[in-house]
Design a protein around this motif. Structure first.
Motif, PDB file in Angstrom:
ATOM      1  N   ASN A  46       0.826  -1.210   0.000  1.00  0.00           N
ATOM      2  CA  ASN A  46       0.000   0.000   0.000  1.00  0.00           C
ATOM      3  C   ASN A  46       0.862   1.263   0.000  1.00  0.00           C
ATOM      4  O   ASN A  46       2.070   1.221   0.210  1.00  0.00           O
ATOM      5  N   GLU A  47       0.210   2.374  -0.240  1.00  0.00           N
ATOM      6  CA  GLU A  47       0.899   3.653  -0.314  1.00  0.00           C
ATOM      7  C   GLU A  47       1.324   4.141   1.070  1.00  0.00           C
ATOM      8  O   GLU A  47       0.760   3.756   2.097  1.00  0.00           O
ATOM      9  N   ASP A  50       2.477   8.045   2.621  1.00  0.00           N
ATOM     10  CA  ASP A  50       2.738   9.472   2.427  1.00  0.00           C
ATOM     11  C   ASP A  50       3.702   9.993   3.494  1.00  0.00           C
ATOM     12  O   ASP A  50       3.794   9.425   4.592  1.00  0.00           O
ATOM     13  N   TRP A 100       2.309  17.176   2.388  1.00  0.00           N
ATOM     14  CA  TRP A 100       2.351  15.738   2.152  1.00  0.00           C
ATOM     15  C   TRP A 100       2.725  15.407   0.704  1.00  0.00           C
ATOM     16  O   TRP A 100       2.299  16.092  -0.228  1.00  0.00           O
ATOM     17  N   ARG A 103       3.814  11.609  -1.792  1.00  0.00           N
ATOM     18  CA  ARG A 103       3.850  10.148  -1.773  1.00  0.00           C
ATOM     19  C   ARG A 103       5.293   9.681  -1.699  1.00  0.00           C
ATOM     20  O   ARG A 103       6.073   9.874  -2.622  1.00  0.00           O
ATOM     21  N   TYR A 114       6.052   6.333  -0.824  1.00  0.00           N
ATOM     22  CA  TYR A 114       6.048   4.980  -1.380  1.00  0.00           C
ATOM     23  C   TYR A 114       4.656   4.707  -1.932  1.00  0.00           C
ATOM     24  O   TYR A 114       3.666   4.970  -1.265  1.00  0.00           O
ATOM     25  N   ASN A 123       6.806   5.669  -5.431  1.00  0.00           N
ATOM     26  CA  ASN A 123       6.936   6.621  -6.525  1.00  0.00           C
ATOM     27  C   ASN A 123       7.949   6.044  -7.515  1.00  0.00           C
ATOM     28  O   ASN A 123       9.146   6.301  -7.440  1.00  0.00           O
ATOM     29  N   THR A 170       4.762  10.492   8.715  1.00  0.00           N
ATOM     30  CA  THR A 170       4.179   9.614   7.698  1.00  0.00           C
ATOM     31  C   THR A 170       2.720   9.319   8.012  1.00  0.00           C
ATOM     32  O   THR A 170       2.277   9.434   9.153  1.00  0.00           O
ATOM     33  N   PRO A 176      -2.607   6.488   3.582  1.00  0.00           N
ATOM     34  CA  PRO A 176      -3.861   7.028   3.053  1.00  0.00           C
ATOM     35  C   PRO A 176      -4.897   5.947   2.771  1.00  0.00           C
ATOM     36  O   PRO A 176      -4.564   4.775   2.616  1.00  0.00           O
ATOM     37  N   ASP A 191       1.622   2.478  -6.629  1.00  0.00           N
ATOM     38  CA  ASP A 191       2.009   3.655  -7.408  1.00  0.00           C
ATOM     39  C   ASP A 191       0.853   3.984  -8.351  1.00  0.00           C
ATOM     40  O   ASP A 191       0.780   3.465  -9.470  1.00  0.00           O
ATOM     41  N   ASP A 250       0.218   6.436 -10.145  1.00  0.00           N
ATOM     42  CA  ASP A 250       0.560   7.138 -11.377  1.00  0.00           C
ATOM     43  C   ASP A 250       0.810   6.171 -12.533  1.00  0.00           C
ATOM     44  O   ASP A 250       0.437   6.442 -13.675  1.00  0.00           O
ATOM     45  N   ASP A 283       1.364   0.793   7.792  1.00  0.00           N
ATOM     46  CA  ASP A 283       2.751   1.181   7.562  1.00  0.00           C
ATOM     47  C   ASP A 283       3.598  -0.079   7.728  1.00  0.00           C
ATOM     48  O   ASP A 283       3.856  -0.536   8.841  1.00  0.00           O
TER      49      ASP A 283
END
Length: 414
Positions: free
Chosen positions: A37-38, A40, A62, A64, A66, A68, A104, A107, A119, A121, A152
């Motif tokens: 997972n992401e 921030d 904030w 990202r 992890y 990226n 951190t 999200p 990611d 994107d 996390d």
């Protein structure tokens, strides 16, 4: 007229609740695997970057951290990523925290959006997405009958009585999410389905709840590819580093960062799963079994980890794991070559080792995958172990043959 109107409203509410629950689906809470997972981050004035470039985002809010993918393709960004992803163990506080000045957050807690694509994107690094889409075809809907519990992944929890601020906060959030998922679905208990490291976390969560709570809120636990007794690969990554599956990142560039994480100790092979006689790592003059992990940590120059390993990890995994107190279906992949012994040619750990493969799913050794089979089977509860032949660790959530089995086990709750 007020009483009949109120009665009509109550009847309508009951009818709507019945319609909502009509599909007969027990809600599902998904706990993903390591690094899925992401994450921030934001940099405060307390952050002291090792180079000016690492402090470029200081005070900007904030961003990202992890994952990226694009940023990490530039080698100049990798040291900053490693620095900001690191954690710090404070022996006095007996707990882990972020590097000073790095805040951190995880999200999208509660939603599967959190781990469909770490990611977002590029959408090129995911295996949970296929699993989620399969559940959607069954009728599950995000935020209604299907929920995500990202975390996390640098942190875990400690034995009861020892501090673990970030891990304990996740468990509180997970408990609230399970209760909310049940409440939104007419009080139906949930199915907790996990992958890989998420299985260890969810197991620790379940054994810390009361029996009454588990009976009310959890219908079935479906761990997929859970590494109950750690992995031999965990010993290798503490020497060679772990690039987290990013082929353009040199693993040793993330070695110090990886060693700093609480979870790096959680995945070391446990004596309960691997025994104390079988060599898992060898040098010219010494063999190291799962009973010699503390000596191994000293030998590789990581002696500062012995204290937290012996006080925060061994008490959880050094012996037989307790049954989670709910029906369990453990789904594992077998028949894939998996690092089983690491052989270093000299007495140091500088040379590239040779790796002897054994059975497992390519990541988790068979001994770890089946470590709970005997104790949990004799517990007297509902326990099923399903082996999927020639199936790798991640393909369990992608391959139709494996997904058919997993979906069937989730449907057993209905």
């Amino acid at each position: 007229m007020a009483i009949p109107l109120l009665l009509a409203q109550l009847l309508l509410a009951v009818a709507l609740a019945a319609v909502q629950a009509a599909p007969g689906l027990h809600p599902v809470v998904l706990v993903p695997g390591y690094g899925t997972n992401e994450l921030d981050a934001r940099l405060t004035e307390l952050y002291q970057p090792s180079s000016p470039g690492c402090g470029a985002r200081k005070g900007e809010g904030w961003f990202r951290l992890y994952l990226n993918y694009s940023a990490l393709q530039d080698p100049a960004n990798v040291p900053c990523f490693a620095e900001q992803m690191s954690s710090v163990y404070d022996p006095a506080a007996d707990d882990y925290s972020n590097v000073a000045g790095v805040e951190t957050r995880v999200p999208f807690f509660g939603s599967t959006q959190a781990f469909r694509y770490p990611d977002p994107d590029r959408k090129n690094f995911s295996y949970m997405s296929t699993f989620v889409e399969r559940l959607e075809k069954m009728g599950y809907r995000d935020g209604e009958t299907m929920f995500g519990a990202p975390y996390d992944f640098r942190y875990a929890v400690a034995p009861v009585g020892r501090p673990s601020s970030i891990g304990d906060a996740f468990f509180r959030a997970l408990k609230g999410l399970v209760e909310r998922a049940s409440g939104l679905n007419g009080g139906r208990p949930v199915v907790i389905a996990t992958h890989s490291f998420g299985g260890q976390l969810a197991h620790q969560f379940l054994v810390r709840q009361t029996r009454a709570w588990r009976q009310q809120f959890v219908r079935r636990f479906v761990p997929i590819a859970a590494s109950w007794g750690g992995v031999v690969l965990g010993m290798l990554t503490l020497v060679s580093g772990n690039n987290m599956g990013l082929p353009f990142v040199e693993p040793r560039a993330l070695l110090r960062q990886g060693r700093s994480l609480q979870t790096s100790l959680w995945i070391l092979p446990s004596p309960a799963a691997f025994g104390t006689a079988t060599p898992l790592a060898t040098t010219k003059s010494r063999n190291y079994s799962a009973g010699d992990v503390a000596d191994y940590l000293v030998a590789i120059g990581f002696g500062e980890a012995v204290g937290p390993y012996e006080s925060r990890v061994l008490p959880l995994f050094g012996g037989e794991l307790p049954h989670p107190g709910v029906p369990v279906t453990s789904v594992i992949g077998v028949g894939v070559g998996t690092p089983e012994r690491i052989d270093y040619p000299r007495d140091d750990f500088d040379a590239t080792p040779s790796v002897v493969a054994g059975d497992g799913d390519g990541v988790v050794n068979l001994a770890s995958l089946v470590a709970v089979q005997t104790p949990w089977s004799r517990h007297g509860g509902d326990f099923t172990l399903v082996k999927v032949s020639n199936m790798s660790h991640n393909d369990l959530l992608v391959d139709d043959r494996a997904l058919d089995i997993i979906v069937r086990e989730i449907q057993r709750a209905d």
